[in-house]
Design an enzyme around this catalytic site. Structure first.
Site, PDB file in Angstrom:
ATOM      1  N   ILE A  97       0.834  -1.207   0.000  1.00  0.00           N
ATOM      2  CA  ILE A  97       0.000   0.000   0.000  1.00  0.00           C
ATOM      3  C   ILE A  97       0.865   1.251   0.000  1.00  0.00           C
ATOM      4  O   ILE A  97       1.897   1.293   0.665  1.00  0.00           O
ATOM      5  CB  ILE A  97      -0.970  -0.009   1.225  1.00  0.00           C
ATOM      6  N   VAL A  98       0.466   2.229  -0.781  1.00  0.00           N
ATOM      7  CA  VAL A  98       1.083   3.553  -0.711  1.00  0.00           C
ATOM      8  C   VAL A  98       0.096   4.447   0.021  1.00  0.00           C
ATOM      9  O   VAL A  98      -1.031   4.653  -0.438  1.00  0.00           O
ATOM     10  CB  VAL A  98       1.422   4.122  -2.106  1.00  0.00           C
ATOM     11  N   ASP A  99       0.544   4.919   1.172  1.00  0.00           N
ATOM     12  CA  ASP A  99      -0.297   5.744   2.031  1.00  0.00           C
ATOM     13  C   ASP A  99       0.190   7.195   1.886  1.00  0.00           C
ATOM     14  O   ASP A  99      -0.161   7.861   0.923  1.00  0.00           O
ATOM     15  CB  ASP A  99      -0.169   5.192   3.462  1.00  0.00           C
ATOM     16  N   GLY A 101       3.211   7.898   1.167  1.00  0.00           N
ATOM     17  CA  GLY A 101       4.219   7.800   0.110  1.00  0.00           C
ATOM     18  C   GLY A 101       5.638   7.967   0.625  1.00  0.00           C
ATOM     19  O   GLY A 101       6.604   7.854  -0.135  1.00  0.00           O
ATOM     20  N   LEU A 102       5.761   8.204   1.919  1.00  0.00           N
ATOM     21  CA  LEU A 102       7.080   8.465   2.505  1.00  0.00           C
ATOM     22  C   LEU A 102       8.036   7.272   2.348  1.00  0.00           C
ATOM     23  O   LEU A 102       9.180   7.438   1.909  1.00  0.00           O
ATOM     24  CB  LEU A 102       6.914   8.817   3.996  1.00  0.00           C
ATOM     25  N   THR A 103       7.549   6.094   2.675  1.00  0.00           N
ATOM     26  CA  THR A 103       8.402   4.900   2.604  1.00  0.00           C
ATOM     27  C   THR A 103       8.927   4.675   1.186  1.00  0.00           C
ATOM     28  O   THR A 103      10.126   4.516   0.968  1.00  0.00           O
ATOM     29  CB  THR A 103       7.606   3.647   3.050  1.00  0.00           C
ATOM     30  N   LYS A 127      -3.899   4.924  -1.196  1.00  0.00           N
ATOM     31  CA  LYS A 127      -4.843   5.774  -0.446  1.00  0.00           C
ATOM     32  C   LYS A 127      -4.622   7.209  -0.881  1.00  0.00           C
ATOM     33  O   LYS A 127      -3.857   7.954  -0.261  1.00  0.00           O
ATOM     34  CB  LYS A 127      -4.525   5.676   1.056  1.00  0.00           C
ATOM     35  N   ASP A 155      -1.421  -5.661   7.956  1.00  0.00           N
ATOM     36  CA  ASP A 155      -1.650  -6.031   9.354  1.00  0.00           C
ATOM     37  C   ASP A 155      -2.194  -4.898  10.196  1.00  0.00           C
ATOM     38  O   ASP A 155      -2.124  -3.727   9.835  1.00  0.00           O
ATOM     39  CB  ASP A 155      -0.324  -6.458   9.978  1.00  0.00           C
TER      40      ASP A 155
HETATM   41  P1  IMP Z   1       3.625   5.425   3.839  1.00  0.00           P
HETATM   42  O1  IMP Z   1       5.088   5.563   4.031  1.00  0.00           O
HETATM   43  O2  IMP Z   1       2.840   6.437   4.612  1.00  0.00           O
HETATM   44  O3  IMP Z   1       3.196   5.376   2.401  1.00  0.00           O
HETATM   45  O4  IMP Z   1       3.208   4.092   4.579  1.00  0.00           O
HETATM   46  C1  IMP Z   1       3.189   2.921   3.978  1.00  0.00           C
HETATM   47  C2  IMP Z   1       3.173   1.802   4.992  1.00  0.00           C
HETATM   48  O5  IMP Z   1       2.254   2.039   6.094  1.00  0.00           O
HETATM   49  C3  IMP Z   1       2.655   0.590   4.283  1.00  0.00           C
HETATM   50  O6  IMP Z   1       3.699  -0.105   3.669  1.00  0.00           O
HETATM   51  C4  IMP Z   1       1.957  -0.152   5.375  1.00  0.00           C
HETATM   52  O7  IMP Z   1       2.884  -1.011   6.025  1.00  0.00           O
HETATM   53  C5  IMP Z   1       1.485   0.890   6.359  1.00  0.00           C
HETATM   54  N1  IMP Z   1       0.040   1.201   6.159  1.00  0.00           N
HETATM   55  C6  IMP Z   1      -0.488   2.324   5.624  1.00  0.00           C
HETATM   56  N2  IMP Z   1      -1.830   2.265   5.592  1.00  0.00           N
HETATM   57  C7  IMP Z   1      -2.166   1.069   6.101  1.00  0.00           C
HETATM   58  C8  IMP Z   1      -3.435   0.403   6.324  1.00  0.00           C
HETATM   59  O8  IMP Z   1      -4.544   0.895   6.043  1.00  0.00           O
HETATM   60  N3  IMP Z   1      -3.360  -0.842   6.866  1.00  0.00           N
HETATM   61  C9  IMP Z   1      -2.185  -1.435   7.205  1.00  0.00           C
HETATM   62  N4  IMP Z   1      -0.989  -0.868   7.010  1.00  0.00           N
HETATM   63  C10 IMP Z   1      -0.976   0.378   6.461  1.00  0.00           C
END
Ligand code: IMP
Ligand code: MG
Length: 172
Positions: A97-99, A101-103, A127, A155
């Protein structure tokens, strides 16, 4: 505690078949290194590569991001790095998932420095409403609302990764 099905097992499978076909076509005649971003992408990655016709190299990477700055990759802790040297190789990152996008922004920045021939991203979920760091998703499974989802690798506190569907978790 309740879990509502958001994306069924069948919908996921059908979408993955389409994505696998696209990848087969796009990388025809090319060697491809698939990088599974642990932990969440392990289910998506294993299903996706088994729907593909081509033979691929598979490697794993695990990273945790901390801090809110994306100016450099300094805020990414690498827990497990690739064994394979990706210089001159075609690389496809597989994420759950890209939330914000930081990771992925950090991982892409870091891997780009190793001079791969190409670097693309496949993510099962996106998202949009929460996206802060724009990440080009070359192969996307599903756009989802701003909901906390579990299952199919994702998870909540380490649990529910084994569910065969994507569900929305809620207390009570
Ligand atoms: P980002 O760096 O904010 O894009 O976060 C991405 C990481 O957050 C993902 O690889 C997930 O491990 C975790 N994550 C973000 N949203 C969800 C969710 O709705 N359910 C579970 N894990 C999530
Ligand atoms: Mg993840």
């Amino acid at each position: 505690m309740a879990i509502d099905v958001l994306i069924s097992k069948e919908s996921i499978e059908n979408r993955i078949i389409d994505i696998a076909k696209e990848i087969d076509k796009d990388y025809e005649g090319k060697d491809l290194v698939v990088v599974c971003v642990l932990n969440g992408a392990f289910v998506f990655c294993s299903d996706l590569i088994r729907k593909m016709q081509k033979h691929v190299y598979v490697d794993f990477m695990k990273a945790s991001s901390y801090g809110e700055s994306t100016v450099s990759s300094g805020n990414l802790r690498i827990d497990l790095d690739l064994k394979v040297d990706i210089e001159g190789k075609h690389v496809l990152l597989i994420e759950d998932i890209v939330d914000t996008g930081l990771t992925l922004t950090n991982i892409i920045e870091r891997l780009s420095k190793r001079n791969p021939a190409s670097l693309k991203l496949a993510s099962l979920l996106f998202k949009k409403a929460r996206n802060k760091y724009p990440v080009p998703i070359d192969y996307l499974g599903f756009d989802i609302e701003d909901l906390f989802v579990i299952g199919y690798g994702l998870d909540f506190a380490g649990k529910y990764r084994e569910l065969p569907y994507i569900g929305v978790y809620s207390e009570d």
